[in-house]
Design an enzyme around this catalytic site. Structure first.
Site, PDB file in Angstrom:
ATOM      1  N   PHE A  21      10.220 -24.252   6.369  1.00  0.00           N
ATOM      2  CA  PHE A  21      10.642 -23.536   5.158  1.00  0.00           C
ATOM      3  C   PHE A  21      10.584 -24.457   3.929  1.00  0.00           C
ATOM      4  O   PHE A  21       9.812 -24.224   2.995  1.00  0.00           O
ATOM      5  CB  PHE A  21      12.057 -22.996   5.422  1.00  0.00           C
ATOM      6  CG  PHE A  21      12.789 -22.454   4.221  1.00  0.00           C
ATOM      7  CD1 PHE A  21      12.151 -21.686   3.267  1.00  0.00           C
ATOM      8  CD2 PHE A  21      14.162 -22.692   4.085  1.00  0.00           C
ATOM      9  CE1 PHE A  21      12.849 -21.180   2.165  1.00  0.00           C
ATOM     10  CE2 PHE A  21      14.868 -22.189   3.008  1.00  0.00           C
ATOM     11  CZ  PHE A  21      14.211 -21.439   2.048  1.00  0.00           C
ATOM     12  N   ASP A  36       3.726 -32.099  11.102  1.00  0.00           N
ATOM     13  CA  ASP A  36       4.683 -31.188  11.745  1.00  0.00           C
ATOM     14  C   ASP A  36       4.324 -31.103  13.221  1.00  0.00           C
ATOM     15  O   ASP A  36       3.136 -31.121  13.562  1.00  0.00           O
ATOM     16  CB  ASP A  36       4.596 -29.789  11.099  1.00  0.00           C
ATOM     17  CG  ASP A  36       5.878 -28.992  11.261  1.00  0.00           C
ATOM     18  OD1 ASP A  36       6.276 -28.751  12.419  1.00  0.00           O
ATOM     19  OD2 ASP A  36       6.483 -28.617  10.244  1.00  0.00           O
ATOM     20  N   ASP A  85       4.599 -35.356  16.321  1.00  0.00           N
ATOM     21  CA  ASP A  85       6.055 -35.437  16.413  1.00  0.00           C
ATOM     22  C   ASP A  85       6.493 -36.797  15.859  1.00  0.00           C
ATOM     23  O   ASP A  85       6.199 -37.838  16.471  1.00  0.00           O
ATOM     24  CB  ASP A  85       6.461 -35.302  17.890  1.00  0.00           C
ATOM     25  CG  ASP A  85       7.971 -35.405  18.079  1.00  0.00           C
ATOM     26  OD1 ASP A  85       8.690 -35.692  17.100  1.00  0.00           O
ATOM     27  OD2 ASP A  85       8.423 -35.213  19.229  1.00  0.00           O
ATOM     28  N   LYS A 118      16.890 -36.592  17.944  1.00  0.00           N
ATOM     29  CA  LYS A 118      15.806 -37.585  17.870  1.00  0.00           C
ATOM     30  C   LYS A 118      15.116 -37.594  16.506  1.00  0.00           C
ATOM     31  O   LYS A 118      14.791 -38.653  15.974  1.00  0.00           O
ATOM     32  CB  LYS A 118      14.772 -37.319  18.983  1.00  0.00           C
ATOM     33  CG  LYS A 118      15.247 -37.800  20.346  1.00  0.00           C
ATOM     34  CD  LYS A 118      14.348 -37.329  21.475  1.00  0.00           C
ATOM     35  CE  LYS A 118      13.038 -38.072  21.499  1.00  0.00           C
ATOM     36  NZ  LYS A 118      12.208 -37.658  22.674  1.00  0.00           N
ATOM     37  N   GLY A 157      10.275 -47.439   8.838  1.00  0.00           N
ATOM     38  CA  GLY A 157       9.357 -48.537   9.163  1.00  0.00           C
ATOM     39  C   GLY A 157       7.994 -48.313   8.524  1.00  0.00           C
ATOM     40  O   GLY A 157       7.366 -49.248   7.989  1.00  0.00           O
ATOM     41  N   LYS A 160       8.266 -49.015   4.902  1.00  0.00           N
ATOM     42  CA  LYS A 160       8.311 -50.471   4.688  1.00  0.00           C
ATOM     43  C   LYS A 160       6.896 -51.044   4.746  1.00  0.00           C
ATOM     44  O   LYS A 160       6.498 -51.847   3.892  1.00  0.00           O
ATOM     45  CB  LYS A 160       9.207 -51.083   5.762  1.00  0.00           C
ATOM     46  CG  LYS A 160       9.350 -52.575   5.730  1.00  0.00           C
ATOM     47  CD  LYS A 160      10.496 -52.976   6.675  1.00  0.00           C
ATOM     48  CE  LYS A 160      10.429 -54.443   6.988  1.00  0.00           C
ATOM     49  NZ  LYS A 160      10.001 -54.704   8.369  1.00  0.00           N
ATOM     50  N   ALA A 186      15.835 -35.873   3.833  1.00  0.00           N
ATOM     51  CA  ALA A 186      16.598 -34.631   3.668  1.00  0.00           C
ATOM     52  C   ALA A 186      17.885 -34.747   4.454  1.00  0.00           C
ATOM     53  O   ALA A 186      17.885 -34.699   5.682  1.00  0.00           O
ATOM     54  CB  ALA A 186      15.775 -33.452   4.174  1.00  0.00           C
ATOM     55  N   TYR A 228      23.335 -32.076  15.006  1.00  0.00           N
ATOM     56  CA  TYR A 228      22.680 -32.054  13.695  1.00  0.00           C
ATOM     57  C   TYR A 228      23.450 -32.940  12.718  1.00  0.00           C
ATOM     58  O   TYR A 228      22.880 -33.828  12.071  1.00  0.00           O
ATOM     59  CB  TYR A 228      22.651 -30.612  13.193  1.00  0.00           C
ATOM     60  CG  TYR A 228      21.893 -30.388  11.903  1.00  0.00           C
ATOM     61  CD1 TYR A 228      20.511 -30.558  11.851  1.00  0.00           C
ATOM     62  CD2 TYR A 228      22.556 -29.976  10.739  1.00  0.00           C
ATOM     63  CE1 TYR A 228      19.806 -30.323  10.667  1.00  0.00           C
ATOM     64  CE2 TYR A 228      21.858 -29.734   9.570  1.00  0.00           C
ATOM     65  CZ  TYR A 228      20.493 -29.908   9.532  1.00  0.00           C
ATOM     66  OH  TYR A 228      19.798 -29.670   8.362  1.00  0.00           O
ATOM     67  N   LYS A 288      22.177 -36.520  11.072  1.00  0.00           N
ATOM     68  CA  LYS A 288      21.973 -36.646   9.629  1.00  0.00           C
ATOM     69  C   LYS A 288      22.851 -37.750   9.040  1.00  0.00           C
ATOM     70  O   LYS A 288      22.449 -38.442   8.103  1.00  0.00           O
ATOM     71  CB  LYS A 288      22.251 -35.309   8.936  1.00  0.00           C
ATOM     72  CG  LYS A 288      21.220 -34.217   9.260  1.00  0.00           C
ATOM     73  CD  LYS A 288      19.864 -34.518   8.634  1.00  0.00           C
ATOM     74  CE  LYS A 288      18.905 -33.342   8.745  1.00  0.00           C
ATOM     75  NZ  LYS A 288      17.586 -33.626   8.151  1.00  0.00           N
TER      76      LYS A 288
END
Ligand code: UDP
Length: 319
Positions: free
Chosen positions: A16, A36, A61, A96, A107, A110, A119, A150, A154
């Site tokens: 979205f 994605d 992934d 994950k 990484g 960097k 996000a 979740y 985050k």
């Protein structure tokens, strides 16, 4: 390509928010690489971008090693299941992508000396004991509850991002996104607006959880995109709330959707999910001050545009 055009990586590109970000950067003439794994994303959201010469899609992934050849200027990490029913079904992938995935992307940032915006979410405030929520509020999260997968991922993402900023001097940005809505939400993703919209358009009962007195504050996607864009270009490495402070109870929100759909649906009440936050409203003083940002689209208008989108999906059936 002009001198100020950038090479930008967007993760969650078929989702979205990710797809709206890709749209914006492609329109501005930047070179965009969308990544994605299509776990909850949908290629239909970026079909229109695939023929564009400044857009590339990579099916990957990001919880595993990330590599893109060539220079990169900006990375925006938007990959994650984001609706409660998704992350309840995909708890490990959810953990994950915001932990291992964020580590890989930091990484990667960097190694490219790129700026990275991650996000984050109002979920870092959990079921907030302070209202409205400023960025200085530390939150009230149950780490082992169903939403913990979740929320804690985050929170870890924010901590890791700050550590990379402090230790490796990476340019980082953290956006705390409050409830956002608009075209390309999945009708079946279980969130309040798509659920109510589908039910209203199909004449089914509207399932309000609890007594509907819990509140949320819904931001139209175009406003969110503008806020993210400004944050990316700012020099603010502290978290910034981006959301619409216009707070509404879920019952009133359901009634607005029914009225807009011109539906005869009636509201019924179902049990409140575990750890469902009682209230949520962003304090956006920081965004106003640092970014000169505030939302422009009133809910009535945003809802109308979103209902048009849901109607355009056709028989609404099986998205
Ligand atoms: N909700 C509801 N009926 C539904 C889906 C959600 O009453 O069919 C409620 C949910 O319990 C929560 C609010 O609407 O209080 C917003 O839920 P959503 O899943 O959209 O996002 P959240 O803010 O909880 O992450």
């Amino acid at each position: 390509m002009s001198a100020d055009s950038k090479r930008i990586v967007v993760t969650g590109a078929a989702g979205f928010l990710g797809s709206h970000l890709c749209d914006r950067f492609v329109e501005e003439g930047h070179d965009v690489i969308g990544i994605d794994n299509l776990l909850t994303g949908n290629l239909a959201n970026i079909d229109h971008l695939l023929p564009q010469s400044n857009f590339q899609f990579c099916h990957h992934d990001v919880s595993t090693f990330v590599h893109v050849p060539g220079p990169i200027d900006y990375i925006l990490h938007f990959a994650s299941p984001a609706s409660p029913i998704d992350y309840l079904q995909l708890p490990i992938q959810t953990l994950k992508v915001s932990s291992l995935g964020t580590h890989n992307l930091l990484g990667f940032a960097k190694s490219k000396r790129a700026r990275i915006l991650v996000a984050s979410t109002s979920e870092v405030y959990g079921d907030p004991l302070e209202h409205p929520q400023t960025e200085d509020y530390w939150g009230n999260v149950n780490p082992v509850g169903p939403r913990g997968v979740y929320d804690e991922a985050k929170r870890f993402q924010e901590a890791l991002t700050m550590a990379y900023h402090n230790v490796h001097d990476i340019e980082t940005r953290i956006v705390r996104i409050f409830n956002t809505y608009g075209p390309r939400m999945r009708l079946n993703d279980g969130r309040a607006l798509p659920a109510f919209a589908r039910q209203a358009l199909e004449g089914e009962d509207i399932t309000v959880f609890g007594d509907g007195s819990q509140t949320r504050s819904f931001c139209y996607v175009d406003d969110l995109m503008e806020g993210i864009h400004r944050l990316l270009l700012s020099d603010c490495s502290d978290p910034v709330n981006i959301g619409n402070p216009d707070e509404v109870t879920i019952k009133d929100f359901a009634e607005e959707v029914v009225a807009l759909a011109g539906s005869q649906s009636r509201i019924i009440f179902k049990p409140l999910p575990v750890d469902d936050p009682r209230q949520r409203r962003p304090d956006i003083s920081r965004a106003r001050e640092l970014l000169g940002w505030e939302p422009q689209v009133p809910r009535s208008e945003g809802l109308e545009r979103t209902m048009d989108y849901f109607r355009s999906l056709g028989a609404v059936a099986d998205d």
